[in-house]
Design an enzyme around this catalytic site. Structure first.
Site, mmCIF file in Angstrom:
data_model
loop_
_atom_site.group_PDB
_atom_site.id
_atom_site.type_symbol
_atom_site.label_atom_id
_atom_site.label_comp_id
_atom_site.label_asym_id
_atom_site.label_seq_id
_atom_site.Cartn_x
_atom_site.Cartn_y
_atom_site.Cartn_z
ATOM 1 C CB CYS A 1 51.526 51.942 -5.938
ATOM 2 S SG CYS A 1 52.667 52.393 -6.912
ATOM 3 C CG PHE B 1 54.382 55.034 -10.240
ATOM 4 C CD1 PHE B 1 54.972 55.801 -11.264
ATOM 5 C CD2 PHE B 1 54.584 55.407 -9.025
ATOM 6 C CE1 PHE B 1 55.464 56.968 -10.958
ATOM 7 C CE2 PHE B 1 55.034 56.832 -8.610
ATOM 8 C CZ PHE B 1 55.561 57.656 -10.035
ATOM 9 C CB CYS B 2 50.883 49.553 -8.650
ATOM 10 S SG CYS B 2 52.362 49.288 -7.615
ATOM 11 C CE1 TYR C 1 54.019 48.664 -0.671
ATOM 12 C CE2 TYR C 1 54.613 50.700 -1.745
ATOM 13 C CZ TYR C 1 54.965 49.621 -0.925
ATOM 14 O OH TYR C 1 56.379 49.547 -0.210
#
Length: 364
Positions: free
Chosen positions: A99, A101-102, A96
């Protein structure tokens, strides 16, 4: 289904911008440069159908297990794996935009100059990751001779970093050193965790080259874990702190998301109200102060203090994995009031600006 990569682990060796409060009158330089932001909430197991699913889908656009967190859109390089020379890693990141974490994974890949393709996942239907039993993002598909799926942002970073340093093992063998394990949260919910995820799987010679003294490795691991276990939990309570901030946050989500006109209006206003109340529950769950900004400021200044005055980065003259993790989490707030406040009321600006500059330079 059989757990992925559940093999025995190996023996390891020691297994200048001007920031202004009145941003509406004079936006800071980063806001003039950056194209606009978007964010959402942590990924979970689906929601109800219809309108409820729509709001949950927008909220779930953040990904990960850290609770409902914000992430900001940033400029994404559309790298083509086809341009890589023979024998190189071919990488595809399922993510995404919103995100954190992304964002950590992108910061890592960009800093190391690794080309990669991006597949944007629809946060409601998630058809793009239908091929995977792992239903969260980021997911990295890597091909270093054979296709391989890597899950969990910290595992992705540790495994790819190990592969870049040491070519003794195939990437598949390296990933097998991070076996998935089912654990229970304090709330009694079963979750999937990964062993060794903050470790680089290096032999003794490689370890001494990367970490000249043991304390360097311990410090890096400590702060990578801190970014996942604490820093990320401060995002949602701060970006949804007031109804005004919650509405501004969902305004970004709608502008960046795949919504029709009526869907967008519904998601913006109903989602903003829902996330405002969710943020209060998160504040209570994580035992934050009444003024959650104080927790954010304290955490950020704690990081700056740990870096110290005599280092450009925690990694010295160049960022290490802890620098990239903290930067990846914090930059998801860009474009929002919480980010402006953080820049004004903490000592993070010099380090943050250096991180932007070095990633931009090395990622070219």
């Amino acid at each position: 289904e059989r757990p992925l990569f559940a093999r025995p682990q190996p023996k390891m060796a020691g297994a200048g911008r001007v920031w202004r409060v009145g941003v509406l009158l004079l936006p800071p330089a980063w806001r003039l440069r950056a194209p606009g932001r978007a964010f959402g909430a942590a990924a979970g197991r689906g929601g109800s159908n219809g309108s409820g699913r729509l709001v949950l889908g927008a909220a779930f656009a953040l990904g990960g297990s850290a609770g409902l967190c914000l992430a900001a859109r940033q400029r994404l390089r559309e790298h083509s794996a086809a341009e890589l020379p023979a024998g190189s890693l071919q990488l595809t990141l399922y993510q995404y935009k919103t995100c954190p974490f992304c964002s950590k994974v992108r910061a890592f890949l960009d800093y190391h100059g690794l080309p990669y393709e991006i597949v944007e996942v629809n946060p409601i239907m998630r058809k793009e990751i239908k091929f995977s039993s792992y239903r969260k993002v980021p997911i990295l598909l890597a091909n270093a001779g054979s296709p391989l799926q890597l899950n969990d942002s910290s595992v992705i970073i540790s495994a790819i970093k190990t592969y870049l340093i040491s070519r003794r093992n195939s990437l598949e063998e390296i990933v097998s050193f991070y076996p998935p394990v089912k654990t229970m949260t304090e709330q009694g919910k079963e979750v999937l965790e990964y062993e060794n995820k903050y470790w680089l799987m290096l032999d003794e010679k490689e370890t001494k080259r990367v970490y000249p003294v043991k304390e360097v490795r311990v410090e890096e691991m400590k702060w990578r874990k801190w970014a996942d276990d604490w820093l990320v939990h401060l995002i949602s309570p701060n970006v949804y702190r007031t109804p005004k901030e919650a509405l501004a946050s969902f305004d970004y989500i709608v502008r960046e998301g795949k919504f029709g006109t009526l869907e967008g209006l519904f998601a913006k206003y109903v989602g903003a109200v829902a996330m405002f109340f969710v943020s209060k529950r998160l504040k209570k769950r994580h035992r934050l102060r009444d003024d959650v900004r104080e927790d954010l400021y304290e955490a950020v200044n704690e990081w700056v203090k740990a870096v110290g005055k005599n280092r450009l980065f925690m990694g010295g003259n160049q960022p290490n994995l802890a620098d990239l993790a903290v930067y990846g989490v914090l930059r998801v707030m860009e474009g929002l009031e919480a980010f402006d406040d953080m820049m004004v009321h903490t000592n993070i600006q010099p380090w943050y600006q250096r991180m932007e500059e070095v990633i931009e330079k090395t990622g070219v």
